[in-house]
Design a protein around this motif. Structure first.
Motif, PDB file in Angstrom:
ATOM      1  N   THR A 379      -1.135   2.226   8.305  1.00 27.08           N
ATOM      2  CA  THR A 379      -0.280   3.178   9.016  1.00 27.08           C
ATOM      3  C   THR A 379      -1.595   4.066   9.659  1.00 27.08           C
ATOM      4  OG1 THR A 379      -0.795   4.705   6.816  1.00 27.08           O
ATOM      5  CG2 THR A 379       1.168   3.367   6.925  1.00 27.08           C
ATOM      6  N   GLU A 380      -1.090   5.127  10.249  1.00 23.60           N
ATOM      7  CA  GLU A 380      -2.141   6.113  10.826  1.00 23.60           C
ATOM      8  C   GLU A 380      -2.393   7.382   9.927  1.00 23.60           C
ATOM      9  OE1 GLU A 380       0.173   7.905  14.084  1.00 23.60           O
ATOM     10  OE2 GLU A 380       1.074   6.073  14.818  1.00 23.60           O
ATOM     11  N   ASN A 381      -2.043   7.153   8.654  1.00 22.22           N
ATOM     12  CA  ASN A 381      -2.628   8.082   7.462  1.00 22.22           C
ATOM     13  C   ASN A 381      -4.108   7.671   7.018  1.00 22.22           C
ATOM     14  OD1 ASN A 381      -0.246   9.668   7.278  1.00 22.22           O
ATOM     15  ND2 ASN A 381       0.636   8.028   5.717  1.00 22.22           N
ATOM     16  N   THR A 382      -4.903   8.576   6.750  1.00 22.77           N
ATOM     17  CA  THR A 382      -6.215   8.277   6.399  1.00 22.77           C
ATOM     18  C   THR A 382      -6.554   8.722   5.070  1.00 22.77           C
ATOM     19  OG1 THR A 382      -7.006  10.289   7.016  1.00 22.77           O
ATOM     20  CG2 THR A 382      -7.012   8.541   8.688  1.00 22.77           C
ATOM     21  N   ALA A 383      -7.528   8.243   4.205  1.00 24.06           N
ATOM     22  CA  ALA A 383      -7.906   8.410   3.067  1.00 24.06           C
ATOM     23  C   ALA A 383      -9.287   8.133   2.761  1.00 24.06           C
ATOM     24  CB  ALA A 383      -7.015   7.426   2.051  1.00 24.06           C
ATOM     25  N   ASP A 384      -9.989   8.516   1.726  1.00 24.63           N
ATOM     26  CA  ASP A 384     -11.402   8.021   1.394  1.00 24.63           C
ATOM     27  C   ASP A 384     -11.327   6.796   0.726  1.00 24.63           C
ATOM     28  OD1 ASP A 384     -14.117   7.844   0.568  1.00 24.63           O
ATOM     29  OD2 ASP A 384     -14.255   9.940  -0.559  1.00 24.63           O
ATOM     30  N   LEU A 385     -11.730   5.743   1.206  1.00 20.31           N
ATOM     31  CA  LEU A 385     -11.890   4.421   0.592  1.00 20.31           C
ATOM     32  C   LEU A 385     -12.429   4.549  -0.760  1.00 20.31           C
ATOM     33  CD1 LEU A 385     -10.672   1.698   1.486  1.00 20.31           C
ATOM     34  CD2 LEU A 385     -13.034   1.069   1.866  1.00 20.31           C
ATOM     35  N   ALA A 386     -13.429   5.407  -0.963  1.00 24.30           N
ATOM     36  CA  ALA A 386     -14.172   5.295  -2.196  1.00 24.30           C
ATOM     37  C   ALA A 386     -13.300   5.785  -3.301  1.00 24.30           C
ATOM     38  CB  ALA A 386     -15.321   6.142  -2.123  1.00 24.30           C
ATOM     39  N   LYS A 387     -12.077   6.703  -2.900  1.00 25.92           N
ATOM     40  CA  LYS A 387     -11.260   7.031  -4.024  1.00 25.92           C
ATOM     41  C   LYS A 387     -10.216   6.355  -4.417  1.00 25.92           C
ATOM     42  CE  LYS A 387     -12.156  12.110  -3.027  1.00 25.92           C
ATOM     43  NZ  LYS A 387     -11.848  13.446  -2.503  1.00 25.92           N
ATOM     44  N   LEU A 388      -9.988   5.076  -3.764  1.00 19.01           N
ATOM     45  CA  LEU A 388      -9.179   4.162  -3.904  1.00 19.01           C
ATOM     46  C   LEU A 388      -9.714   3.402  -5.259  1.00 19.01           C
ATOM     47  CD1 LEU A 388      -7.949   4.968  -1.247  1.00 19.01           C
ATOM     48  CD2 LEU A 388      -7.355   2.554  -1.070  1.00 19.01           C
ATOM     49  N   SER A 389      -8.822   2.467  -5.992  1.00 19.11           N
ATOM     50  CA  SER A 389      -9.438   1.676  -6.987  1.00 19.11           C
ATOM     51  C   SER A 389     -10.099   0.490  -6.102  1.00 19.11           C
ATOM     52  CB  SER A 389      -8.543   1.049  -7.982  1.00 19.11           C
ATOM     53  OG  SER A 389      -7.698   0.247  -7.288  1.00 19.11           O
ATOM     54  N   ASP A 390     -11.047  -0.289  -6.971  1.00 23.06           N
ATOM     55  CA  ASP A 390     -11.974  -1.314  -6.103  1.00 23.06           C
ATOM     56  C   ASP A 390     -10.778  -2.280  -5.578  1.00 23.06           C
ATOM     57  OD1 ASP A 390     -14.365  -2.521  -5.503  1.00 23.06           O
ATOM     58  OD2 ASP A 390     -13.819  -4.037  -6.885  1.00 23.06           O
ATOM     59  N   ASP A 391     -10.016  -2.684  -6.324  1.00 18.31           N
ATOM     60  CA  ASP A 391      -8.997  -3.671  -6.027  1.00 18.31           C
ATOM     61  C   ASP A 391      -8.155  -3.142  -4.729  1.00 18.31           C
ATOM     62  OD1 ASP A 391      -9.878  -5.233  -7.979  1.00 18.31           O
ATOM     63  OD2 ASP A 391      -8.369  -4.914  -9.416  1.00 18.31           O
ATOM     64  N   GLU A 392      -7.659  -1.906  -4.782  1.00 17.73           N
ATOM     65  CA  GLU A 392      -6.837  -1.503  -3.879  1.00 17.73           C
ATOM     66  C   GLU A 392      -7.724  -1.330  -2.506  1.00 17.73           C
ATOM     67  OE1 GLU A 392      -4.166   2.077  -5.937  1.00 17.73           O
ATOM     68  OE2 GLU A 392      -6.257   2.389  -5.171  1.00 17.73           O
ATOM     69  N   GLY A 393      -8.821  -1.180  -2.490  1.00 17.83           N
ATOM     70  CA  GLY A 393      -9.783  -1.003  -1.414  1.00 17.83           C
ATOM     71  C   GLY A 393     -10.037  -2.500  -0.962  1.00 17.83           C
ATOM     72  N   LYS A 394      -9.997  -3.572  -1.632  1.00 18.83           N
ATOM     73  CA  LYS A 394     -10.215  -4.941  -1.260  1.00 18.83           C
ATOM     74  C   LYS A 394      -9.004  -5.452  -0.491  1.00 18.83           C
ATOM     75  CE  LYS A 394     -13.220  -6.794  -5.156  1.00 18.83           C
ATOM     76  NZ  LYS A 394     -13.215  -7.336  -6.021  1.00 18.83           N
ATOM     77  N   LEU A 395      -7.718  -4.909  -0.887  1.00 18.47           N
ATOM     78  CA  LEU A 395      -6.584  -5.259  -0.180  1.00 18.47           C
ATOM     79  C   LEU A 395      -6.307  -4.501   1.234  1.00 18.47           C
ATOM     80  CD1 LEU A 395      -3.675  -5.973  -2.636  1.00 18.47           C
ATOM     81  CD2 LEU A 395      -5.130  -7.382  -1.645  1.00 18.47           C
ATOM     82  N   TYR A 396      -6.915  -3.287   1.007  1.00 21.42           N
ATOM     83  CA  TYR A 396      -6.729  -2.314   2.550  1.00 21.42           C
ATOM     84  C   TYR A 396      -7.497  -3.114   3.367  1.00 21.42           C
ATOM     85  CZ  TYR A 396      -6.913   1.288   5.863  1.00 21.42           C
ATOM     86  OH  TYR A 396      -6.922   1.955   6.944  1.00 21.42           O
ATOM     87  N   LEU A 397      -8.836  -3.554   3.167  1.00 24.75           N
ATOM     88  CA  LEU A 397      -9.844  -4.096   3.912  1.00 24.75           C
ATOM     89  C   LEU A 397      -9.073  -5.490   4.448  1.00 24.75           C
ATOM     90  CD1 LEU A 397     -13.264  -3.449   2.321  1.00 24.75           C
ATOM     91  CD2 LEU A 397     -12.182  -2.093   4.171  1.00 24.75           C
ATOM     92  N   LEU A 398      -8.441  -6.200   3.637  1.00 25.51           N
ATOM     93  CA  LEU A 398      -7.945  -7.409   4.335  1.00 25.51           C
ATOM     94  C   LEU A 398      -6.835  -7.018   5.534  1.00 25.51           C
ATOM     95  CD1 LEU A 398      -7.225  -9.875   1.296  1.00 25.51           C
ATOM     96  CD2 LEU A 398      -8.823 -10.223   3.101  1.00 25.51           C
ATOM     97  N   ILE A 399      -5.934  -6.022   4.990  1.00 27.63           N
ATOM     98  CA  ILE A 399      -4.975  -5.757   5.722  1.00 27.63           C
ATOM     99  C   ILE A 399      -5.287  -5.332   7.245  1.00 27.63           C
ATOM    100  CG2 ILE A 399      -2.852  -4.401   6.106  1.00 27.63           C
ATOM    101  CD1 ILE A 399      -2.560  -4.709   2.862  1.00 27.63           C
ATOM    102  N   ALA A 400      -6.416  -4.420   6.917  1.00 26.33           N
ATOM    103  CA  ALA A 400      -7.011  -4.008   8.223  1.00 26.33           C
ATOM    104  C   ALA A 400      -7.609  -4.743   9.151  1.00 26.33           C
ATOM    105  CB  ALA A 400      -8.083  -2.521   7.652  1.00 26.33           C
ATOM    106  N   ARG A 401      -8.317  -5.658   8.715  1.00 23.98           N
ATOM    107  CA  ARG A 401      -9.029  -6.664   9.248  1.00 23.98           C
ATOM    108  C   ARG A 401      -8.221  -7.482  10.012  1.00 23.98           C
ATOM    109  NH1 ARG A 401     -12.580 -11.579   6.952  1.00 23.98           N
ATOM    110  NH2 ARG A 401     -10.447 -12.086   6.024  1.00 23.98           N
ATOM    111  N   ALA A 402      -7.286  -7.746   9.431  1.00 27.54           N
ATOM    112  CA  ALA A 402      -6.064  -8.621  10.136  1.00 27.54           C
ATOM    113  C   ALA A 402      -5.537  -7.962  11.473  1.00 27.54           C
ATOM    114  CB  ALA A 402      -4.904  -9.145   9.379  1.00 27.54           C
ATOM    115  N   TYR A 403      -5.420  -6.497  10.902  1.00 23.21           N
ATOM    116  CA  TYR A 403      -4.813  -5.691  12.284  1.00 23.21           C
ATOM    117  C   TYR A 403      -5.778  -5.830  13.565  1.00 23.21           C
ATOM    118  CZ  TYR A 403      -2.573  -1.850  14.806  1.00 23.21           C
ATOM    119  OH  TYR A 403      -2.004  -0.877  15.712  1.00 23.21           O
ATOM    120  N   ILE A 404      -7.169  -5.377  13.053  1.00 26.78           N
ATOM    121  CA  ILE A 404      -8.029  -5.030  14.067  1.00 26.78           C
ATOM    122  C   ILE A 404      -8.202  -6.376  14.824  1.00 26.78           C
ATOM    123  CG2 ILE A 404     -10.634  -4.921  14.272  1.00 26.78           C
ATOM    124  CD1 ILE A 404     -10.346  -3.301  11.741  1.00 26.78           C
TER     125      ILE A 404
END
Length: 727
Positions: A379-404
């Motif tokens: 989404t257009e929302n932002t957050a500090d990736l370091a404040k997500l759990s390690d596993d949440e961060g991994k999934l966000y990066l996968l989803i973000a890479r596919a969009y990029i």
């Protein structure tokens, strides 16, 4: 006043924004024009259970089967207040607007609430599959009468009721018959659950019964003034090959090698083409679960829960249960803002996001391919990736890479295909020369990603120097003896992929066509069973029941799973029932069959099956657990706890014996942790008994508690190995 009832809060907010001037008021939004928008939280209601109508139904007995009870709904525990709010607002409204998702489940979800509250106001229908403001405003201008969708509602209700009746009755019947034979476990049956078990059992047996045969891999090396390369033999019609074109005859292979060595070769064709490869589509839930399993070992259920957190808690991704891999054309306008949000949220992807060109419009942007939902994207929302759990961060990066990747250039290359003939034998090789890395640069380290690498060529050498007039000699030829491999056992990733395309395993052409027809409007599904929202829970249930297990990253059927599979009729273990139900559901939509006729037909089938079970009984030796060595009265049952599976006595609570699970069996030799001894130096200030130093939840942390617990509940912090006890 129009009352809009959305399926989810985020859709409600999007509708209110499109109407304009909305003010939040508890569980609804009041808009400037007088309209009110409220929402469900997924299903607010569930079907009643048999014991809601007959208290005796709580006592399982074969004599009471088959069970039939009225089709009624009841509130899901914590959602009753929202139902009451909807009822109150509906009473004040002049018109209701049904804003469920534009599919059968979305139609059911809101219609069942309207029926439950006894609504008698006129109802309109709005169809929204994208939260883009322009799309929502367009939908607001094209409301339809909800009566047009009555057949869709009845079709979905028929499936929901029949799933419940089918599962309740056959699970009780098989479990009771199993108990009569000495089994102690629940033998659950489900329209989707049991065919998934069937898939795993059949794959395991195909793997184990595979009869290997030899074949010969024939390669030749060709050389000319421009260099050298290898090519693979292409057998002619009539050659001794199997169904995959592999040479089976050793003499044929030896003769070929001798015949081509040192001989001149003729280039029969040499073609070079400029080609492009588009980036992988954004994720739907199934593909995300499969990738998360392959890369991180996440179970499907874990991925679902993590994406739920990313969506609801952090608001970093769109709807996470989608079965679609496409985006609407209008969403292309959001690219600059979404790419900027990714760059800010995930610094590791900042350079990639900033390098993306928002002007590029990939194949993912196609409104015609968007179903009830669009693909899962940031989404257009932002957050500090370091404040997500390690596993949440991994999934966000996968989803973000596919969009990029949608905004990087296509991967471009020149592909050269060369056909040769030497001594009457044909050979071919293909090479690729990359001219633009494009989006593939984002996936450079993803070497085991089949979607990225499945079409790779034989080599990356530049063979454009070869033409039909090039003089070549076959320098050498080899015949490598190999053995065919059995069908690979399932991994979680490959099982998930197959659930979306089980039609390919169906031999009955009518059933196969019905399964394919069911998914003809879903680009991510090809004759599948289950839904993105239910598959992970069903797989989890099969593991909990002990029917399947995951060992060394392979999903396998257990002894119990196979034995139970063999007890069941093929109609239960194959996907045929889903196909046949779909055919009848289409008749309900068309007004050619009623919901009650459908349910009655399913009930008749259930009654026949229960009669067979009562007559024949069942034999389930694998479901009879080993005798409890502690009490000798109960049997051990495999259960799932917070830390994984363990074995507990069926005589609990009289016997509290437990044993660790070791590869699906109780481990009687496991060393038990000894309870820490009370300190003789540090005594409890309340009762004078010895204090015990215990490990805390965080690694390396400790605390002190009284050994007299629970009679004495004294606790103290740990300070360098000593309790902090105030004088």
């Amino acid at each position: 006043m129009r009352l809009f009832i959305a399926e989810k809060p985020e859709l409600g907010r999007a509708i209110a924004e499109a109407i304009g001037n909305g003010q939040k008021d508890g569980g609804c939004i009041r808009c400037g024009n007088g309209d009110v928008v409220t929402w469900c939280f997924g299903h607010l209601l569930t079907l009643t259970d048999p014991e809601d109508h007959d208290p005796n139904a709580k006592q399982w007995s074969m004599e009471s089967l088959p069970l039939r009870w009225p089709v009624e709904h009841k509130p899901i525990g914590d959602k009753e207040s929202q139902i009451k709010l909807i009822q109150k607002l509906a009473g004040q409204a002049s018109e209701i607007v049904h804003a469920g998702d534009p599919d059968d489940e979305g139609q059911l979800l809101v219609d069942e609430v309207l029926d439950y509250i006894g609504n008698n106001k006129p109802v309109r229908r709005i169809l929204i599959n994208d939260l883009n403001k322009k799309i929502v405003q367009k939908a607001l201008a094209n409301l339809r009468d909800n009566s047009e969708f009555f057949g869709l509602y009845q079709s979905a209700l028929a499936r929901s009721v029949s799933d419940q009746v089918y599962g309740y009755n056959l699970t009780r019947a098989y479990t009771l018959a199993g108990r009569a034979a000495g089994a102690t476990q629940v033998l659950s049956v489900g329209r989707v659950q049991t065919p998934i078990l069937g898939l795993v059992v059949r794959r395991d047996r195909a793997h184990e019964s595979h009869s290997a045969h030899n074949y010969y891999d024939l390669m030749a090396r060709f050389a000319g003034d421009g260099g050298a390369f290898t090519a693979k033999h292409r057998p002619a019609d009539g050659a001794p090959v199997d169904d995959k074109g592999r040479v089976l005859d050793e003499t044929y292979a030896a003769n070929l090698v001798q015949a081509v060595k040192g001989q001149p070769a003729t280039v029969t064709s040499a073609n070079t083409e400029e080609k492009e490869a588009a980036a992988p589509l954004p994720y739907n839930l199934l593909n995300l679960q499969a990738d998360a399993s392959r890369k991180f070992g996440f179970s499907p259920d874990k991925t679902l829960k993590l994406t739920q957190s990313l969506r609801e808690k952090h608001r970093l991704i769109t709807y996470n249960r989608s079965d679609c891999e496409y985006l609407s054309d209008e969403q292309h306008d959001d690219a600059p803002a979404v790419l900027a949000a990714i760059a800010q949220t995930a610094p590791v992807l900042a350079k990639a996001a900033q390098s993306g060109d928002p002007a590029i419009k990939s194949r993912a942007f196609n409104s015609k391919n968007v179903s009830a939902h669009h693909a899962i994207i940031p989404t257009e929302n932002t957050a500090d990736l370091a404040k997500l759990s390690d596993d949440e961060g991994k999934l966000y990066l996968l989803i973000a890479r596919a969009y990029i990747a949608q905004f990087w250039p296509k991967h471009a290359y020149r592909e050269t295909t060369i056909d040769l003939e030497v001594s009457g034998y044909a050979f071919r090789t293909t090479s690729r020369v990359t001219t633009l890395e494009g989006w593939k640069k984002l996936y450079a380290r993803d070497t085991d990603n089949d979607e990225v690498h499945q079409d790779d060529a034989d080599s990356t050498d530049n063979l454009e120097w070869v033409t039909t007039s090039t003089t070549l000699t076959c320098e050498d030829a080899t015949s490598e003896k190999k053995q065919t491999k059995p069908p690979a056992r399932y991994t979680m990733a490959t099982l998930l992929k197959d659930l979306a395309r089980v039609a390919k395993y169906v031999t009955d052409p009518k059933i196969r066509q019905l399964l394919l027809a069911k998914d003809q409007e879903k680009k991510g599904e090809h004759g599948g069973i289950g839904t993105p929202a239910t598959r992970s829970a069903i797989i989890e249930q099969l593991m909990k029941r002990g029917f399947i297990a995951e060992q060394s990253k392979k999903v396998i059927s257990t002894e119990l799973g196979r034995e139970f599979h063999d007890l069941l009729p093929e109609s239960a273990t194959a996907p045929d029932m889903t196909a046949l139900w779909h055919e009848q559901q289409e008749q309900i939509k068309a007004g050619q069959m009623t919901m009650q006729q459908f349910v009655d037909g399913v009930a008749e089938h259930i009654a026949q099956e229960i009669e067979r079970i009562k007559t024949e009984g069942v034999k389930v030796t694998a479901a009879v657990g080993p005798e409890c060595p502690t009490c000798g009265n109960g049997s051990l049952q495999r259960r799932k706890g917070k830390s994984g599976f363990f074995w507990g006595c069926s005589a609990y609570p009289d016997c509290k014996a437990t044993f660790p699970d070791k590869r699906g069996k109780p481990d009687f030799n496991a060393k038990k942790k000894e309870a820490p001894a009370p300190s003789s130096e540090h005594l409890c200030p309340k009762c004078s008994k010895g204090l015990i130093r215990r490990a805390g939840k965080k690694k390396g942390s400790y605390w002190w508690g009284c050994s007299g617990f629970p009679a004495c509940d004294f606790r103290a912090f740990d300070n360098k190995g000593k309790p902090e006890v105030k004088e």
